[in-house]
Design an enzyme around this catalytic site. Structure first.
Site, mmCIF file in Angstrom:
data_model
loop_
_atom_site.group_PDB
_atom_site.id
_atom_site.type_symbol
_atom_site.label_atom_id
_atom_site.label_comp_id
_atom_site.label_asym_id
_atom_site.label_seq_id
_atom_site.Cartn_x
_atom_site.Cartn_y
_atom_site.Cartn_z
ATOM 1 N N SER A 210 0.781 -1.113 0.074
ATOM 2 C CA SER A 210 -0.060 0.191 -0.055
ATOM 3 C C SER A 210 0.829 1.298 0.140
ATOM 4 C CB SER A 210 -0.953 0.007 1.215
ATOM 5 O OG SER A 210 -0.425 -0.117 2.214
ATOM 6 N N LYS B 81 -6.491 4.064 8.699
ATOM 7 C CA LYS B 81 -5.438 4.951 8.044
ATOM 8 C C LYS B 81 -6.061 6.263 7.786
ATOM 9 C CE LYS B 81 -3.299 1.295 5.171
ATOM 10 N NZ LYS B 81 -3.178 0.705 3.797
#
Length: 776
Positions: free
Chosen positions: A679, A722
């Site tokens: 990611s 996140k």
């Protein structure tokens, strides 16, 4: 009478395990060829033969060094030939002699011996005293040992010669061969008498100990026999009176317990079968203890005990709201379960798995669910379990065997439909003792757990009505077959507003009570709690927040002990005095736009976090250097990102010299912490594009997404964690893959309002959003 130091040549007969003293008559069995030849030679001469004992009785063919050198000259009185070529001879010991020379070894042993004559000593006072002592000790020995006929004492008392007395007594004692040989070799009569007195004293000590031991054993036996006789009498009396003995009473008690236990048919049959075994066993046998323990476990399990569910949805909803702030999804799932239970009476218990970072309230939520449903609650921790027997139990053949933790928990719960919390299911391990995760498959499979089999119990137990709740920090560490049987409910981290509400409504009242304080002693301002959240904790949950509140309460408690009327109003300014300097900088994002530095978002087991990616260019050959303890997947993402940036050099305004003649050094700070995952792809690509083109990256933008060589942006996981991490760091723009749009629904509304989300499908869109066009 023979002369002293007379030398003679004689046949020798080696003896095994026997020693012949002078003046004694004894039968000897002879079978060896050499020995038979020696006897035949002696009979042809004067019927006298030299008898010497072997050092090792097992030696079939002894030589010079295998026999003692001092023995006895004996006269053969009688010979009796036995079947098989053996002889039985009667010999009488005459005198001592010593081997001086071996003349021959075949066909029999022939030796030259020196014959010792027994000196006729005059009896002085010392010898007389020794003789009297020896006779007295021998009489006492005969009385104690009871192995020697009493008539022997009469014949011994009549002997007047000191040497003869010693030899006759020595021949009657049960001694080892080396001790008898020592007596035989004692040519001095005084020494012989003294040595015999010493031996008899030791023997009598041993006999006295034997006598005491025999008396003690006999008394014990008499006591045991007496008790046995009395018990038999008691049984007979009880039988006549119609009363039952202790064992019968125990069996009756077990029968009553089995009847009252309301066991299912298969369990009742097993209980009666074990009881029948117990009835046939002696009461003190070890196996009886095993059967009693088994019956105790069998009857203590809740086979038919069931609590009544609280099916009032409103009441359950109020309890969940009162005990837990937020956690919308888990609460909805519990309410749905209650609604279905109200409509469908027969329903299998669900298997819920609460996944989230530490401190978000997974375990305490399980307790609240039990309270809301009005069910009993039981919790077991699976962290570190590596033995299959911990789940399924041990076989009864093992010492100290017992059921596994599942049935132990059911016994603790006391009902067949509790809320059963399996904590830390992702922390199980496996080794040579088995795989506990595989043993849990039967427990957590709704199609199988109606007949769960425990190795100790050996009969199926119904777990279908149990509501299992498992907790884990990460889905990745749960074995796939186990994960397939559970319904995953993710608990993300809390926002600052959530933490503020939890602290004011739950944590502060709890800590005030636990520290013995009152609301008149301490109060917290909203600013103080925000300061603690921002500058003293960095977590997804509220565990450290509670610790910091507890630390403040401890300091106030000390002041209250000194002054009962002490009151502390905790404000943002007083927090520093209480907790010391700030531990974390609030808003850790870069303050200024910088070239070659991009902010990424990462997922960890403790929640989300922001990740800075730094790139520096050095004159070289176009090599890529990676530092910061990166995993293989992250290294591959960096390679893919560099290839993409170089392939788009012209569009990005990167010169050929920079593209081909500069080495790239990519570093992710906090190098001691391992980092991995795909990611960070678009973050790395952005930092590379910035460094190589010289354009700064916006400091108020954070991003996450996987990149391909063609620049496509692929979806990632952990979006909620996140985004919350970006919010905590003071970042207001987040770039996400377009396919993660569905995950934005999980983000709290108050956070979503304050943040701007840019959904992208290609890396060109990312660079358009992140790179500053006009250099400042």
């Amino acid at each position: 009478m023979q002369q002293e130091n007379e030398y003679r040549i004689m046949p020798l007969l080696p003896l095994r395990g026997v020693l012949v003293f002078p003046y004694t008559v004894i039968h000897l069995d002879v079978g060896r060829k050499k020995s038979v030849n020696a006897i035949e030679e002696a009979m042809l001469a004067d019927k006298e033969i030299f008898l010497v004992t072997q050092k090792d009785a097992q030696n079939e063919d002894p030589y010079e060094d295998d026999i003692y050198h001092i023995g006895t000259i004996a006269e053969i009185r009688q010979i009796l030939k036995m079947p098989g070529g053996t002889m039985r001879i009667l010999v009488e010991g005459l005198c001592r002699a010593q081997i001086k020379e071996f003349i021959a070894m075949e066909p029999y042993m022939k030796v030259k011996v020196e014959q010792f004559k027994e000196n006729n000593l005059e009896k002085d006072a010392e010898i007389e005293a020794l003789m009297r002592t020896l006779v007295s000790q021998f009489e006492q020995y005969v009385r104690m040992s009871k192995k020697i006929p009493p008539e022997t004492v009469i014949s011994v008392v009549a002997i007047e010669e000191p040497g003869r007395l010693a030899d006759v007594i020595a021949s009657h004692l049960t001694l080892k061969i080396d001790e008898k040989q020592r007596i035989l070799e004692a040519l001095d009569v005084n020494k012989r008498l003294e040595y015999l007195c010493e031996i008899l004293a030791k023997e009598m000590e041993v006999l006295e100990l034997e006598r005491k031991i025999n008396i003690r054993v006999r008394k014990q036996m008499e006591k045991t026999q007496k008790e046995y006789y009395l018990r038999e009498q008691m049984k007979a009396i009880q039988k006549e009176l119609g009363e039952k003995d202790e064992k019968s009473m125990e069996i009756e008690e077990w029968k009553e317990k089995i009847e009252k236990a309301n066991l299912p048919k298969h369990a009742r049959e097993k209980a009666y079968k074990e009881l029948e075994r117990l009835e046939k066993m002696p009461p003190m046998v070890a196996e009886a203890v095993v059967v009693r323990n088994y019956l105790d476990w069998l009857l203590s399990l809740p086979w038919s005990v069931e609590t009544r569910d609280r099916l009032d949805i409103k009441v359950a909803e109020e309890i969940l709201e009162r005990e837990h702030y937020g956690l919308k999804k888990p609460k909805e799932r519990i309410i749905e379960y209650l609604a279905i239970r109200k409509l469908a009476k027969k329903m299998k218990g669900p298997i819920l798995c609460l996944v989230g970072p530490p401190g978000v309230g997974k375990t305490s939520l399980g307790r609240s669910v039990a309270h809301a449903l009005n069910r009993n609650f039981v919790r077991i921790s699976l962290g570190g379990i590596r033995d299959e027997a911990e789940i399924r139990g041990h076989r009864r053949t093992y010492v100290g065997s017992m059921p596994g933790r599942i049935l132990q928990g059911m016994k603790q719960a006391g009902s067949k439909n509790p809320v059963f919390l399996l904590d830390e299911i992702d922390k199980m391990t496996m080794d040579f003792r088995g795989d506990p995760a595989s043993a849990l498959l039967e427990v957590l499979d709704p199609e199988q757990n109606n007949s769960f089999s425990d190795h100790y119990l050996e009969i199926p137990f119904d777990l279908s009505k149990v509501m299992f709740i498992t907790t884990a920090n990460s889905v990745h560490n749960i074995p796939r077959p186990l994960l397939d049987r559970m319904e995953i409910i993710e608990l993300g981290g809390y926002t600052e507003e959530d933490k503020l509400h939890i602290a004011m409504d739950y944590l502060i009242p709890k800590q005030i009570k636990e520290h013995g304080l009152k609301e008149t002693n301490i109060s917290f301002s909203e600013g103080a709690i925000r300061k603690i959240i921002r500058e003293y904790t960095r977590e997804a949950g509220v565990r450290n927040l509670e610790r910091q509140i507890a630390a403040i309460c401890r300091k106030v408690a000390r002041k209250v002990v000194e002054d009962r009327n002490y009151y502390a109003r905790i404000t943002a300014n007083s927090v520093v005095n209480m907790l010391g300097p700030e531990k974390y900088r609030y808003g850790t994002a870069e303050k200024e736009n910088q070239v070659g530095v991009a902010t990424g978002l990462a997922w960890t087991e403790t929640g989300g976090d922001i990740l800075a990616v730094e790139v520096a260019l050095l004159k070289g050959k176009g090599n890529l250097t990676l530092t910061g303890k990166l995993g293989d997947v992250m290294k591959e993402s960096a390679q893919a990102a560099l290839t993409y940036v170089r392939s788009r050099a012209e569009e990005l305004g990167i010169s050929d010299e920079v593209r081909d003649s500069y080495d790239v050094h990519l570093h992710v700070p906090e190098g001691a912490i391992p980092k991995d995952g795909p990611s960070a792809g678009i973050t790395i690509a952005t930092a590379l594009a910035s460094a190589m083109s010289g354009k700064p990256v916006r400091s108020d933008v954070a991003m996450t997404g996987e990149i391909t060589l063609r620049g496509r942006v692929l979806p990632i996981g952990g979006v909620k964690e996140k985004v919350l991490a970006a919010h905590r760091a003071g970042i207001n723009t987040v770039i996400l893959p377009a396919e993660n749009k569905k995950d934005l629904e999980e983000i709290p509304a108050n956070v979503k309002k304050k943040m701007r989300f840019v959904l992208v499908e290609h890396m060109d869109e990312v660079l358009k959003e992140t790179l500053v066009k006009d250099q400042a």
